[in-house]
Design a protein around this motif. Structure first.
Motif, mmCIF file in Angstrom:
data_model
loop_
_atom_site.group_PDB
_atom_site.id
_atom_site.type_symbol
_atom_site.label_atom_id
_atom_site.label_comp_id
_atom_site.label_asym_id
_atom_site.label_seq_id
_atom_site.Cartn_x
_atom_site.Cartn_y
_atom_site.Cartn_z
ATOM 1 N N ALA A 129 0.842 -1.191 0.000
ATOM 2 C CA ALA A 129 0.000 0.000 0.000
ATOM 3 C C ALA A 129 0.878 1.242 0.000
ATOM 4 O O ALA A 129 1.993 1.206 0.488
ATOM 5 N N PRO A 130 0.419 2.302 -0.569
ATOM 6 C CA PRO A 130 1.211 3.532 -0.521
ATOM 7 C C PRO A 130 1.428 3.972 0.932
ATOM 8 O O PRO A 130 0.580 3.719 1.801
ATOM 9 N N ALA A 131 2.584 4.517 1.146
ATOM 10 C CA ALA A 131 2.927 4.880 2.513
ATOM 11 C C ALA A 131 1.933 5.898 3.062
ATOM 12 O O ALA A 131 1.473 5.789 4.199
ATOM 13 N N GLU A 132 1.630 6.873 2.238
ATOM 14 C CA GLU A 132 0.726 7.893 2.723
ATOM 15 C C GLU A 132 -0.288 8.215 1.640
ATOM 16 O O GLU A 132 0.070 8.368 0.464
ATOM 17 N N ILE A 133 -1.506 8.255 1.954
ATOM 18 C CA ILE A 133 -2.501 8.702 0.971
ATOM 19 C C ILE A 133 -2.602 10.211 1.115
ATOM 20 O O ILE A 133 -2.910 10.725 2.199
ATOM 21 N N PRO A 134 -2.280 10.941 0.045
ATOM 22 C CA PRO A 134 -2.357 12.404 0.163
ATOM 23 C C PRO A 134 -3.783 12.837 0.462
ATOM 24 O O PRO A 134 -4.738 12.252 -0.055
ATOM 25 N N ALA A 135 -3.863 13.814 1.310
ATOM 26 C CA ALA A 135 -5.182 14.306 1.680
ATOM 27 C C ALA A 135 -5.897 14.823 0.440
ATOM 28 O O ALA A 135 -5.281 15.385 -0.476
ATOM 29 N N LYS A 136 -7.164 14.609 0.397
ATOM 30 C CA LYS A 136 -7.946 15.023 -0.767
ATOM 31 C C LYS A 136 -7.900 16.546 -0.858
ATOM 32 O O LYS A 136 -8.181 17.261 0.107
ATOM 33 N N ARG A 137 -7.485 16.976 -2.032
ATOM 34 C CA ARG A 137 -7.412 18.430 -2.167
ATOM 35 C C ARG A 137 -8.796 18.991 -2.418
ATOM 36 O O ARG A 137 -9.607 18.370 -3.103
ATOM 37 N N GLU A 138 -9.003 20.132 -1.871
ATOM 38 C CA GLU A 138 -10.282 20.755 -2.151
ATOM 39 C C GLU A 138 -10.168 21.530 -3.461
ATOM 40 O O GLU A 138 -9.283 22.382 -3.610
ATOM 41 N N ILE A 139 -10.993 21.134 -4.380
ATOM 42 C CA ILE A 139 -10.938 21.833 -5.665
ATOM 43 C C ILE A 139 -12.032 22.880 -5.674
ATOM 44 O O ILE A 139 -13.201 22.586 -5.434
ATOM 45 N N SER A 140 -11.610 24.089 -5.923
ATOM 46 C CA SER A 140 -12.629 25.137 -5.911
ATOM 47 C C SER A 140 -12.481 25.983 -7.166
ATOM 48 O O SER A 140 -11.386 26.166 -7.681
ATOM 49 N N THR A 141 -13.563 26.465 -7.642
ATOM 50 C CA THR A 141 -13.501 27.363 -8.804
ATOM 51 C C THR A 141 -13.611 28.805 -8.352
ATOM 52 O O THR A 141 -13.735 29.699 -9.166
ATOM 53 N N LYS A 142 -13.587 29.000 -7.051
ATOM 54 C CA LYS A 142 -13.695 30.374 -6.558
ATOM 55 C C LYS A 142 -12.428 31.145 -6.912
ATOM 56 O O LYS A 142 -11.320 30.698 -6.604
ATOM 57 N N PRO A 143 -12.570 32.262 -7.604
ATOM 58 C CA PRO A 143 -11.367 33.000 -7.961
ATOM 59 C C PRO A 143 -10.676 33.569 -6.730
ATOM 60 O O PRO A 143 -11.322 33.847 -5.722
ATOM 61 N N ARG A 144 -9.372 33.699 -6.832
ATOM 62 C CA ARG A 144 -8.625 34.308 -5.731
ATOM 63 C C ARG A 144 -8.954 35.785 -5.612
ATOM 64 O O ARG A 144 -9.534 36.382 -6.509
ATOM 65 N N LEU A 145 -8.481 36.339 -4.514
ATOM 66 C CA LEU A 145 -8.747 37.759 -4.287
ATOM 67 C C LEU A 145 -8.203 38.608 -5.442
ATOM 68 O O LEU A 145 -8.869 39.497 -5.952
ATOM 69 N N SER A 146 -6.963 38.267 -5.869
ATOM 70 C CA SER A 146 -6.347 39.086 -6.912
ATOM 71 C C SER A 146 -7.199 39.047 -8.174
ATOM 72 O O SER A 146 -7.361 40.056 -8.855
ATOM 73 N N ASP A 147 -7.766 37.879 -8.472
ATOM 74 C CA ASP A 147 -8.591 37.794 -9.660
ATOM 75 C C ASP A 147 -9.891 38.548 -9.498
ATOM 76 O O ASP A 147 -10.405 39.143 -10.442
ATOM 77 N N ARG A 148 -10.413 38.501 -8.263
ATOM 78 C CA ARG A 148 -11.670 39.223 -8.061
ATOM 79 C C ARG A 148 -11.447 40.720 -8.225
ATOM 80 O O ARG A 148 -12.250 41.410 -8.862
ATOM 81 N N VAL A 149 -10.323 41.198 -7.688
ATOM 82 C CA VAL A 149 -10.005 42.618 -7.855
ATOM 83 C C VAL A 149 -9.822 42.932 -9.342
ATOM 84 O O VAL A 149 -10.382 43.891 -9.874
ATOM 85 N N PHE A 150 -9.059 42.062 -10.022
ATOM 86 C CA PHE A 150 -8.788 42.265 -11.455
ATOM 87 C C PHE A 150 -10.087 42.358 -12.238
ATOM 88 O O PHE A 150 -10.308 43.285 -13.005
ATOM 89 N N ARG A 151 -10.969 41.367 -11.990
ATOM 90 C CA ARG A 151 -12.233 41.379 -12.730
ATOM 91 C C ARG A 151 -13.070 42.588 -12.386
ATOM 92 O O ARG A 151 -13.721 43.180 -13.252
ATOM 93 N N GLY A 152 -13.036 42.965 -11.106
ATOM 94 C CA GLY A 152 -13.790 44.148 -10.718
ATOM 95 C C GLY A 152 -13.301 45.390 -11.445
ATOM 96 O O GLY A 152 -14.094 46.142 -12.006
ATOM 97 N N VAL A 153 -11.973 45.567 -11.468
ATOM 98 C CA VAL A 153 -11.414 46.759 -12.115
ATOM 99 C C VAL A 153 -11.729 46.747 -13.602
ATOM 100 O O VAL A 153 -12.188 47.745 -14.173
#
Lengths: 333, 353
Positions: A8-32
């Motif tokens: 078995a694999p030594a460690e199962i990587p924790a499930k990454r949370e996949i989000s489509t929420k834009p980062r703050l920088s993108d939100r600012v960019f889109r706002g501007v």
């Protein structure tokens, strides 16, 4: 083999949370960017609001007469103050003048522009095409005051000669009659100058549309043994027709809003004049410029109302034109 | 080996190219039409260069039609007639350009003096001899007006273009439509708007920045539409590469897309400047036309080239009209330089460093 399965694999990587929420920088960019993008809406809205705000009193006191009467009189009473009751503001003559001059420009300018666009798209050798396209695009950047002076000093004399010729042979048509023998600075000559001014615009739009003609259909027409004209008639014209109509209307819109060139060339007389060869006419834009210089604050309000009418008129023509042009590319047969 | 080399490479044949006989025929048609139109001018009351050009075109079209008809029938004849018509159209379309450039040079170069670029008009009238006074103040004024118009309109125009190509939110269609509608706003209306929005309520007097604002309104659509065209040409691979490397949209636009489109965006800017540099109507309403150098756009009347030309033309004496043409010549040279610069930059391949 089996070891790889059981291990078995030594460690199962924790499930990454996949989000489509834009980062703050993108939100600012889109706002501007969005707020920048909305500026055109804001500016057009502000133009409408401010002209309406300033012109409202005139529009209210004059009512529909503002559009239907041809009387422009800023009355002053004995105390030297503005007399609203006896003042009349009506722009009918200038509205009609605007249409006359712009229509003349379109009638003269459009066949030349469309012909030139056809030549450049389907006939011209590469070198000639490059030079001519540059020249015509350059002409689009010429300032209007230049067209005005050129019209006044150069085109005027030829224009008068042509006007006399037209009057000589076609005076049985009412609009070519002359109430008095003055043919200088007429709507006809102003229309000629505007025709020259819209040639680059209409040519470049038509050229763009013609160049989108599907190549397979062009080649199909040639493969069937068609001449170039047969190809144009069967393929290019039907494809480009509505786009050309849109281009013509853009030219019309440009011709309607032109100020300085018309002011320079045309003899602005405040009356309805259907005799296009006769030395009297005007359009709304040049009238605004003419009256602005020595207008009282009240007359300026009336001029703002005239500007509002011109703004709405050109906005309608341009919007229709753009809608028609935008549809061309997608439809087609 | 050597025998292979000796075989001549076959030249591509062009059966559609005009043969010497065709060329001779064309020359014959031209000669015949010239002859006929000259004869008609001699015997009929028609006269002048214009009559010759008109008669020549008509004669050429008719003879060409007849020759093609005899050679290959009706459809070929119609074809050559149409070719003749569109060729006439392009010649008519180019004639005014030639005439305008020629006129501006002929009438304008007489007014060119070195003092034009070193002096202003503060102690000269437009009616003075042309070698007195100059238009330094007007050049400075136009420069300032355009720079401030650029500062206002270029960010807005490029942001609009970015919205239309990169963000593509739900307003994309309406904004695209509005930008096009805005490009049709008559310049006098832009002038009236600034007059109503700023001059009447706040400043109550003329100054330069009002002119710049009006010019900016006229410049935004040009900048936005040209930038949009340029940004559309950037391959979407570049954007995707930026995002795939973990960049946010902001970073991929700022570090990949915009640098790739740099020369195109500069072209958009220059075309915008060329569009407004000679704009006259709003200038006449908003900035005043001082004859003295003024470096402050925020206060005081600011002279500019269009205003100088307008006043000189209005003064009406031969000296002042020569001044007006000299002013136009300077303005036109500026426009042509800007336009050529835009062309050279625009012809560079987009995306190349």
């Amino acid at each position: 083999m089996s070891s790889t399965i059981t291990q078995a694999p030594a460690e199962i990587p924790a499930k990454r949370e996949i989000s489509t929420k834009p980062r703050l920088s993108d939100r600012v960019f889109r706002g501007v960017v969005t707020s920048g993008g909305l500026s055109s809406l804001v500016i057009l809205g502000l133009i409408l609001i401010f002209l309406l705000f300033n012109g409202y009193s005139t529009l209210k006191s004059q009512g529909l007469h503002f559009l239907t009467s041809s009387n422009w009189q800023a009355a002053v009473n004995d105390a030297g103050q503005f007399d609203a009751k006896n003042s009349h503001f009506g722009i009918a003559a200038m509205l009609i003048g605007t249409m006359i001059v712009a229509v003349i420009a379109v009638i003269i300018g459009v066949p030349i522009s469309v012909g030139a666009a056809i030549y450049l798209t389907f006939y011209a050798p590469a070198f000639v095409k490059r030079v001519m396209v540059s020249a015509i695009d350059l002409m689009a950047a010429f300032p209007s005051v230049l067209f005005g002076l050129w019209g006044f000093f150069v085109l005027e004399s030829s224009g008068e000669y042509w006007a006399k010729l037209i009057n000589k042979f076609f005076s049985w048509i009412p609009i070519f009659q002359l109430p008095a023998p003055y043919v200088n600075r007429s709507p006809f000559i102003a229309g000629l100058v505007l025709a020259v001014m819209i040639i680059p615009i209409v040519t470049s739009i038509s050229r763009e549309i013609f160049s989108q003609t599907p190549l397979d259909r062009i080649q199909a027409a040639y493969a069937l043994g068609g001449t170039r004209f047969a190809m144009l008639r069967a393929v290019a014209f039907p494809y480009a027709r509505s786009g050309i109509v849109g281009g013509i209307m853009l030219g019309l819109g440009r011709a309607m809003g032109e100020t300085v060139a018309v002011y320079t060339v045309l003899n602005i007389v405040y009356q309805v004049n259907w005799h296009i060869l006769f030395s009297a006419g005007g359009n709304v834009a040049s009238m605004i410029l003419l009256k602005f210089g020595d207008a009282s604050p009240y007359e300026i309000k009336a001029l703002m109302a005239a500007g509002l009418v011109l703004f709405i008129l050109t906005l309608i023509v341009n919007s229709l034109a753009n809608l028609i042009v935008a549809r061309t590319g997608k439809s087609g047969r | 080996m050597s025998s292979l080399e000796k075989v001549a490479t076959p030249q591509p044949r062009k059966p559609w190219a005009p043969t010497p006989i065709d060329q001779a025929k064309t020359a014959g048609i031209v000669a015949a039409s010239t002859l006929i139109s000259l004869l008609l001018i001699l015997v009929s009351p028609l006269s002048g260069k214009l009559a010759f050009v008109v008669l020549f075109s008509i004669a050429y079209l008719i003879i060409d039609f007849a020759v093609s008809y005899a050679k290959a029938g009706r459809s070929a004849a119609v074809d050559s007639l149409f070719r003749g018509l569109v060729t006439t159209a392009i010649l008519i379309a180019v004639t005014p350009i030639v005439s305008i450039l020629f006129t501006v040079w002929i009438r304008g170069h007489k007014g060119l003096h070195w003092t034009l670029f070193t002096k202003d008009m503060h102690n000269n009238a437009f009616t003075d001899p042309v070698n007195q006074g100059g238009l330094l103040h007007a050049i400075i004024g136009t420069f300032l007006l355009v720079i401030f118009a650029m500062i206002i309109s270029v960010p807005i125009g490029i942001l609009t273009a970015l919205y239309l190509t990169e963000v593509r939110g739900r307003f994309t269609r309406p904004i695209e439509f509005l930008v096009q509608a805005m490009s049709g706003v008559p310049s006098i209306v832009a002038g009236l708007f600034i007059y109503a929005a700023i001059l009447i309520p706040f400043t109550k007097t003329v100054n330069g920045i009002q002119g710049s604002l009006a010019l900016a309104i006229l410049m935004i659509p040009t900048v936005a539409r040209t930038s949009q065209e340029v940004l559309k040409l950037i391959p979407s691979d570049l954007r995707e590469a930026g995002v795939a490397l973990g960049g946010t949209q902001w970073r991929s636009v700022a570090l990949v897309v915009v640098p790739a489109a740099r020369s195109g965006l500069i072209t958009a800017m220059i075309l915008g400047v060329a569009r407004v540099a000679g704009e006259t109507a709003p200038i006449l309403l908003l900035t005043g036309g001082s004859g003295t150098k003024n470096f402050n756009v925020f206060s005081g009347s600011l002279g500019s080239l269009p205003n100088y030309i307008w006043q000189a033309f209005g003064a009406g004496t031969p000296e002042s009209i020569t001044r007006a043409w000299a002013g136009i010549l300077v303005l036109l040279v500026i426009v042509v330089i800007l336009f050529t610069a835009a062309r050279i930059l625009g012809n560079r391949k987009v995306g190349k460093k």
